[in-house]
Design an enzyme around this catalytic site. Structure first.
Site, short mmCIF file in Angstrom:
data_model
loop_
_atom_site.label_atom_id
_atom_site.label_comp_id
_atom_site.label_asym_id
_atom_site.label_seq_id
_atom_site.Cartn_x
_atom_site.Cartn_y
_atom_site.Cartn_z
CG HIS A 78 4.74 0.54 1.80
ND1 HIS A 78 3.72 0.20 0.95
CD2 HIS A 78 5.89 0.12 1.21
CE1 HIS A 78 4.21 -0.40 -0.12
NE2 HIS A 78 5.53 -0.47 0.01
CG MET A 116 -4.72 0.14 3.74
SD MET A 116 -6.38 -0.57 3.56
CE MET A 116 -6.41 -1.73 4.90
CG ASP A 131 -13.76 -4.06 25.41
OD1 ASP A 131 -14.11 -5.22 25.73
OD2 ASP A 131 -12.97 -3.37 26.09
#
EC number: 4.6.1.17
Length: 164
Positions: A78, A116, A131
């Site tokens: 959500h 989350m 990276d």
């Protein structure tokens, strides 16, 4: 606790859970993860001396952005009004290898939790560190990503750091 998956309907198809009847509460989640790399690379990371530049400020912003974008990349999450996001780094030294430990905390006032979002903050930051160091360590490893604590909501509060 319910004994079925809330994101799966009786016919087995996925759906977004209806949270409209849930009470709005203050909610927090803390997640962690790490990027394991060589000690010499850790020196470069924590001194801001990587070929690509200073990794930690870039990774912090990536973590914050990741948390804010969670419902765009995790299909059944959500959208939430995130009130605060912090992303912090610490160094873990070893004999040959160490790690950048990442910890993210996300807060909201809403009807569903922010686990989350905290996990997405950690993994976005970890991917950014990776990276930025891959030119000097192609074998770095992202691991130990998990939720450490949550508060608010019907299921109550817990913190695995208190159990250690």
């Amino acid at each position: 606790m319910e004994d079925h998956l809330t994101h799966v309907r009786e016919d087995g198809s996925a759906h977004m859970v209806d949270v409209t009847a849930k009470n709005e509460t203050s909610r927090t989640a803390v997640a962690t993860g790490r990027v394991r790399t060589r000690e010499d690379v850790l020196d470069m990371i924590f001194s801001g001396d990587l070929p690509k530049g200073d990794a930690l400020p870039v990774a912090r912003v990536a973590g914050i952005m990741g948390a804010k974008k969670t419902p765009e990349i995790i299909p059944l999450c959500h959208p939430l009004p995130l009130g605060k996001i912090t992303v912090d780094f610490s160094r873990e030294d070893g004999s040959d290898f160490g790690a950048v430990r990442i910890e993210a905390s996300v807060k909201t006032r809403g009807v569903t939790g922010v686990e989350m979002e905290a996990l997405t903050a950690v993994t976005s930051a970890a991917l950014t560190v990776y990276d930025m160091i891959k030119a000097v360590d192609k074998h770095a490893v992202i691991d130990d990503v998990r939720v450490l604590a949550k508060s608010g909501g019907k299921s109550g509060d817990w913190d695995i750091r208190e159990d250690a």
